[in-house]
Scaffold this motif. Structure first.
Motif, PDB file in Angstrom:
ATOM      1  N   ALA A 104       0.833  -1.201   0.000  1.00 18.56           N
ATOM      2  CA  ALA A 104       0.000   0.000   0.000  1.00 18.56           C
ATOM      3  C   ALA A 104       0.870   1.255   0.000  1.00 18.56           C
ATOM      4  N   LEU A 105       1.943   1.257   0.809  1.00 15.24           N
ATOM      5  CA  LEU A 105       2.865   2.389   0.818  1.00 15.24           C
ATOM      6  C   LEU A 105       3.559   2.537  -0.536  1.00 15.24           C
ATOM      7  N   ALA A 106       3.909   1.403  -1.143  1.00 17.76           N
ATOM      8  CA  ALA A 106       4.547   1.447  -2.465  1.00 17.76           C
ATOM      9  C   ALA A 106       3.613   2.068  -3.490  1.00 17.76           C
ATOM     10  N   ALA A 107       2.329   1.723  -3.437  1.00 15.36           N
ATOM     11  CA  ALA A 107       1.358   2.305  -4.366  1.00 15.36           C
ATOM     12  C   ALA A 107       1.228   3.811  -4.147  1.00 15.36           C
ATOM     13  N   GLU A 108       1.263   4.222  -2.881  1.00 15.73           N
ATOM     14  CA  GLU A 108       1.195   5.645  -2.572  1.00 15.73           C
ATOM     15  C   GLU A 108       2.422   6.378  -3.105  1.00 15.73           C
ATOM     16  N   LEU A 109       3.594   5.790  -2.907  1.00 14.37           N
ATOM     17  CA  LEU A 109       4.819   6.401  -3.428  1.00 14.37           C
ATOM     18  C   LEU A 109       4.808   6.450  -4.948  1.00 14.37           C
ATOM     19  N   ARG A 110       4.339   5.367  -5.563  1.00 11.69           N
ATOM     20  CA  ARG A 110       4.297   5.305  -7.027  1.00 11.69           C
ATOM     21  C   ARG A 110       3.440   6.432  -7.586  1.00 11.69           C
ATOM     22  N   GLU A 111       2.324   6.713  -6.910  1.00 14.34           N
ATOM     23  CA  GLU A 111       1.449   7.799  -7.358  1.00 14.34           C
ATOM     24  C   GLU A 111       2.141   9.144  -7.213  1.00 14.34           C
ATOM     25  N   GLN A 112       2.864   9.328  -6.115  1.00 16.58           N
ATOM     26  CA  GLN A 112       3.545  10.600  -5.902  1.00 16.58           C
ATOM     27  C   GLN A 112       4.750  10.764  -6.818  1.00 16.58           C
ATOM     28  N   LEU A 113       5.399   9.643  -7.170  1.00 16.95           N
ATOM     29  CA  LEU A 113       6.516   9.719  -8.110  1.00 16.95           C
ATOM     30  C   LEU A 113       6.048  10.242  -9.457  1.00 16.95           C
ATOM     31  N   GLY A 114       4.862   9.793  -9.870  1.00 19.78           N
ATOM     32  CA  GLY A 114       4.262  10.275 -11.105  1.00 19.78           C
ATOM     33  C   GLY A 114       5.191  10.179 -12.291  1.00 19.78           C
ATOM     34  N   GLY A 115       5.386  11.299 -12.973  1.00 22.70           N
ATOM     35  CA  GLY A 115       6.194  11.321 -14.188  1.00 22.70           C
ATOM     36  C   GLY A 115       7.685  11.357 -13.960  1.00 22.70           C
ATOM     37  N   GLU A 116       8.116  11.331 -12.683  1.00 21.10           N
ATOM     38  CA  GLU A 116       9.549  11.431 -12.416  1.00 21.10           C
ATOM     39  C   GLU A 116      10.332  10.253 -12.976  1.00 21.10           C
ATOM     40  N   VAL A 117       9.675   9.096 -13.144  1.00 19.75           N
ATOM     41  CA  VAL A 117      10.372   7.915 -13.631  1.00 19.75           C
ATOM     42  C   VAL A 117      10.162   7.699 -15.122  1.00 19.75           C
ATOM     43  N   ALA A 118       9.576   8.690 -15.782  1.00 15.47           N
ATOM     44  CA  ALA A 118       9.289   8.524 -17.210  1.00 15.47           C
ATOM     45  C   ALA A 118      10.553   8.337 -18.032  1.00 15.47           C
ATOM     46  N   GLY A 119      11.665   8.926 -17.554  1.00 11.85           N
ATOM     47  CA  GLY A 119      12.900   8.848 -18.323  1.00 11.85           C
ATOM     48  C   GLY A 119      13.841   7.765 -17.862  1.00 11.85           C
ATOM     49  N   ASP A 120      13.309   6.712 -17.214  1.00 16.99           N
ATOM     50  CA  ASP A 120      14.165   5.636 -16.729  1.00 16.99           C
ATOM     51  C   ASP A 120      15.056   5.087 -17.836  1.00 16.99           C
ATOM     52  N   GLY A 121      16.292   4.792 -17.465  1.00 17.68           N
ATOM     53  CA  GLY A 121      17.202   4.201 -18.428  1.00 17.68           C
ATOM     54  C   GLY A 121      17.937   5.214 -19.249  1.00 17.68           C
ATOM     55  N   GLU A 122      17.573   6.498 -19.121  1.00 20.10           N
ATOM     56  CA  GLU A 122      18.240   7.554 -19.877  1.00 20.10           C
ATOM     57  C   GLU A 122      19.171   8.299 -18.958  1.00 20.10           C
ATOM     58  N   GLY A 123      19.858   9.270 -19.532  1.00 17.60           N
ATOM     59  CA  GLY A 123      20.717  10.112 -18.706  1.00 17.60           C
ATOM     60  C   GLY A 123      22.169   9.703 -18.773  1.00 17.60           C
ATOM     61  N   GLU A 124      22.939  10.287 -17.885  1.00 16.23           N
ATOM     62  CA  GLU A 124      24.388  10.126 -17.859  1.00 16.23           C
ATOM     63  C   GLU A 124      24.804   8.691 -17.573  1.00 16.23           C
ATOM     64  N   THR A 125      25.806   8.239 -18.244  1.00 10.69           N
ATOM     65  CA  THR A 125      26.386   6.915 -17.953  1.00 10.69           C
ATOM     66  C   THR A 125      27.443   7.102 -16.880  1.00 10.69           C
ATOM     67  N   VAL A 126      27.364   6.267 -15.857  1.00  9.19           N
ATOM     68  CA  VAL A 126      28.302   6.442 -14.727  1.00  9.19           C
ATOM     69  C   VAL A 126      29.238   5.258 -14.644  1.00  9.19           C
TER      70      VAL A 126
END
Length: 336
Positions: free
Chosen positions: A314-336
């Motif tokens: 239930a907490l995970a679902a709540e966090l997922r809703e609050q994360l919203g579009g923040e994870v839309a770009g998963d897998g992109e960005g700087e290579t570390v």
């Protein structure tokens, strides 16, 4: 969203539970998240109701849409054996050192080395790719030490300055710091709407910023609902005995049949309402302190039934809703 999510917080704020919920929230449809702990408390095993976690990456949960959460309890001695094998190819000689107690001795007299090993193992998982060149894990979530120690723990470059100014240990620390100070990392602090945890959160954010470490979000955990509206809260702070007694009588309360007047319920109810009003004012004051930090905030509710796997999801679902579009770009960005 950053690929390495570090979760810290004052003891008692529920940081381990929040780290587990965050891992589940990030491991959505087909995603893979590695959840690591570094304190040797086996807190993650308790949260998931699992057996003691070994020093290996093991699937511990399935998220919504088939995503997977793997867990790893990082042990400094085992991490040092990995390190010795990686850089010095010691193999069985390294295991012999463990039997002689040399590894425990090394990590005891050089605590900076211990932090390098613990953070280094997590950063290695962040950078790891499969044969096709894709990241093995979409996210790595670290259940990190408490707020009072988090900056020193993560700032391993300073820790090893007195140990080695060049060579493999120095290079390993530099490699770890490249990840920890990059946009690929976010350090979240868990707090409660209470004075001491909020103050420690404010101090922790200040220390992280001065160290150049990336501050992520503040997660306000165990937020209790407000049962009274504004008018009722104001009434609870004053004397409204006559009105309350009449209201109880009209509702058929007060035990009139047993000869107990409604007034007997007035004082206890007013006391509870006043206590609730006082708590609401305290929480408002602490929210104001958090707003001054200028850090995005998530809020997670207090689960009245207690924490179990159902509550965790239930907490995970709540966090997922609050994360919203923040994870839309998963897998992109700087290579570390």
């Amino acid at each position: 969203m950053s690929r390495l999510q570090v979760v810290s917080g004052k003891g008692g704020t529920g940081k381990t539970t929040v780290a587990a919920a965050l891992a589940l929230a990030l491991a959505r449809e087909g995603k893979r998240t590695l959840l690591v702990e570094v304190e040797g408390r086996q807190g993650l095993a308790q949260v998931f109701g699992a057996e003691t976690l070994p020093y290996e990456e093991r699937k511990i949960a399935v998220a919504s849409g088939g995503g997977e959460v793997f867990a790893l309890a990082i042990d400094a001695e085992r991490a040092l054996l990995d390190y010795l094998q990686m850089f010095y190819k010691l193999g069985s000689a390294g295991r012999a050192l463990k039997k002689l107690g040399a590894i425990d001795f090394a990590t005891t007299i050089a605590p900076g080395l211990r932090d390098v090993l613990l953070t280094g193992k997590a950063c290695e998982a962040v950078r790891r790719k499969d044969k096709a060149g894709r990241y093995v894990y979409d996210h790595v979530v670290m259940d990190a030490p408490p707020t009072g120690r988090i900056t020193r723990f993560l700032n391993v470059n300073d820790e090893v300055a007195g140990l080695a100014r060049f060579g493999p240990i120095h290079n390993q620390a530099q490699s770890v710091m490249k990840v920890l100070k990059s946009p690929e990392t976010a350090v979240h602090l868990v707090t409660l709407l209470e004075e001491m945890p909020v103050q420690e959160t404010a101090d922790g954010i200040d220390e992280l910023r001065r160290a150049g470490l990336p501050v992520g979000r503040v997660v306000v955990n165990m937020v209790r609902p407000h049962h009274l509206d504004e008018d009722t809260l104001r009434a609870a702070a004053g004397e409204r005995r006559p009105e309350l007694a009449k209201a109880l009588s009209r509702a058929g309360l007060g035990g009139a049949r047993r000869g107990a007047p409604a007034e007997r319920l007035v004082d206890p109810l007013l006391a509870q309402a006043a206590e609730h009003a006082s708590r609401v004012e305290l929480e408002r004051a602490q929210r104001s302190v958090l707003e001054e930090l200028r850090v995005p905030t998530y809020e997670l509710p207090l689960l009245g039934a207690g924490m179990d796997l159902t509550g965790l999801y239930a907490l995970a679902a709540e966090l997922r809703e609050q994360l919203g579009g923040e994870v839309a770009g998963d897998g992109e960005g700087e290579t570390v």
